[in-house]
Design a protein around this motif. Structure first.
Motif, PDB file in Angstrom:
ATOM      1  N   ASP A   5      61.924  30.571  -2.176  1.00 34.27           N
ATOM      2  CA  ASP A   5      60.699  30.595  -2.974  1.00 34.27           C
ATOM      3  C   ASP A   5      60.604  31.887  -3.782  1.00 34.27           C
ATOM      4  O   ASP A   5      60.046  31.890  -4.883  1.00 34.27           O
ATOM      5  CB  ASP A   5      59.480  30.454  -2.058  1.00 34.27           C
ATOM      6  N   LYS A  63      49.867  16.804   8.070  1.00 38.85           N
ATOM      7  CA  LYS A  63      51.186  17.142   7.548  1.00 38.85           C
ATOM      8  C   LYS A  63      51.333  18.659   7.478  1.00 38.85           C
ATOM      9  O   LYS A  63      50.484  19.353   6.922  1.00 38.85           O
ATOM     10  CB  LYS A  63      51.356  16.529   6.145  1.00 38.85           C
ATOM     11  N   GLN A  64      52.374  19.196   8.054  1.00 33.66           N
ATOM     12  CA  GLN A  64      52.579  20.634   8.058  1.00 33.66           C
ATOM     13  C   GLN A  64      53.181  21.079   6.732  1.00 33.66           C
ATOM     14  O   GLN A  64      54.030  20.416   6.159  1.00 33.66           O
ATOM     15  CB  GLN A  64      53.509  21.044   9.204  1.00 33.66           C
ATOM     16  N   GLU A  65      52.667  22.238   6.238  1.00 34.78           N
ATOM     17  CA  GLU A  65      53.200  22.771   4.999  1.00 34.78           C
ATOM     18  C   GLU A  65      54.589  23.344   5.229  1.00 34.78           C
ATOM     19  O   GLU A  65      54.893  23.891   6.283  1.00 34.78           O
ATOM     20  CB  GLU A  65      52.272  23.881   4.477  1.00 34.78           C
ATOM     21  N   LYS A  66      55.409  23.230   4.198  1.00 28.07           N
ATOM     22  CA  LYS A  66      56.746  23.791   4.262  1.00 28.07           C
ATOM     23  C   LYS A  66      56.634  25.313   4.250  1.00 28.07           C
ATOM     24  O   LYS A  66      55.940  25.878   3.403  1.00 28.07           O
ATOM     25  CB  LYS A  66      57.555  23.298   3.058  1.00 28.07           C
ATOM     26  N   PRO A  67      57.292  26.021   5.174  1.00 32.58           N
ATOM     27  CA  PRO A  67      57.185  27.479   5.201  1.00 32.58           C
ATOM     28  C   PRO A  67      57.811  28.117   3.968  1.00 32.58           C
ATOM     29  O   PRO A  67      58.757  27.582   3.386  1.00 32.58           O
ATOM     30  CB  PRO A  67      57.952  27.874   6.474  1.00 32.58           C
ATOM     31  N   HIS A  69      60.128  30.532   2.088  1.00 29.40           N
ATOM     32  CA  HIS A  69      61.446  31.075   2.421  1.00 29.40           C
ATOM     33  C   HIS A  69      61.792  32.179   1.417  1.00 29.40           C
ATOM     34  O   HIS A  69      61.832  31.938   0.213  1.00 29.40           O
ATOM     35  CB  HIS A  69      62.477  29.949   2.344  1.00 29.40           C
TER      36      HIS A  69
END
Length: 241
Positions: free
Chosen positions: A53, A3-7, A9
């Motif tokens: 973020d 599962k790719q981490e959310k970038p 922002h």
């Protein structure tokens, strides 16, 4: 398949394009996704319509200034905000803390310092972002009317979750870890802000006031837990009923 981490922002707000480009270049090296705004009105619109973020917010902006932008963001969101200020604007920096800024950096600054400050705020947010489902929370403070779940970075008052800014949360957690111990304003600035702050001690008073208001809105009893010790400072006092 992993599962790719959310970038991450980040919104960079400054009326000088060269500063935005410089910050963007350094932040993109960390693989952060960067949005830009060149004035206060554009910054506010983007901040309220997107979930960032971290927001890097210049104090002096055309349209709405950074103080007004921060104040209006805080009415709706708890997004971590780092204020960018010029030398000689100390009173404005204090204003920034009063309306809910989490940190500030003085211009001219090192872009590396900005990256480090951003990472520090993101680390705090990461504590709330990952709590394994199988793991029972271990770092939980439970008082009558008030629970602080530090594993989940969550504050609940009589079962109702209370939304706090990072600094409000850290201030509450710090006080609650030492019930009945009185801390003066200098101690709180050093321990909660994690570095020496040479400015107006009203910063602490304002954060205490905002924290009390939020707790009190959920429960009058919880609001009474933050106690002013006149002439000294503040303490956390567990109340029964």
């Amino acid at each position: 398949m992993e599962k790719q981490e959310k970038p991450v922002h980040i919104l960079v707000v400054d009326d000088e394009e060269r500063i935005r480009r410089l910050l963007k270049m350094y932040l993109e090296r960390e693989h952060y996704v960067i949005d830009e705004a060149g004035d206060g009105n554009e910054a506010l619109e983007k901040a309220l319509t997107n979930d960032y973020d971290v927001i890097l917010l210049d104090l002096m902006l055309p349209g709405k200034d950074g103080i007004d932008v921060c104040k209006e963001i805080r009415e709706q969101k708890t997004t971590p905000i780092i204020m960018l200020t010029a030398k000689g604007e100390e009173s404005n920096r204090v204003q920034g803390f009063e309306v809910g800024t989490d940190d500030y950096i003085v211009k001219p600054f090192s872009p590396r310092e900005v990256v480090l400050r951003v990472k520090a705020l993101l680390r705090r947010a990461a504590n709330a972002a990952y709590v394994p489902a199988e793991t029972t929370a271990k770092d939980v403070l439970v008082f009558p009317h008030l629970t602080i779940d530090n594993d989940a970075h969550r504050v609940t008052v009589d079962g109702q979750e209370v939304s706090l800014t990072p600094k409000e949360y850290e201030l509450l957690l710090f006080l609650a870890r030492s019930p009945d111990k009185v801390f003066d304003r200098e101690q709180l600035l050093k321990e909660v802000w994690h570095y020496e702050f040479f400015g107006d001690l009203r910063t602490v008073d304002t954060h205490i006031k905002r924290l009390r208001e939020k707790l009190n809105k959920a429960s009058a009893q919880a609001g009474k837990m933050i106690v002013t010790v006149w002439g000294v400072g503040y303490k956390f006092e567990a109340v029964s009923d």
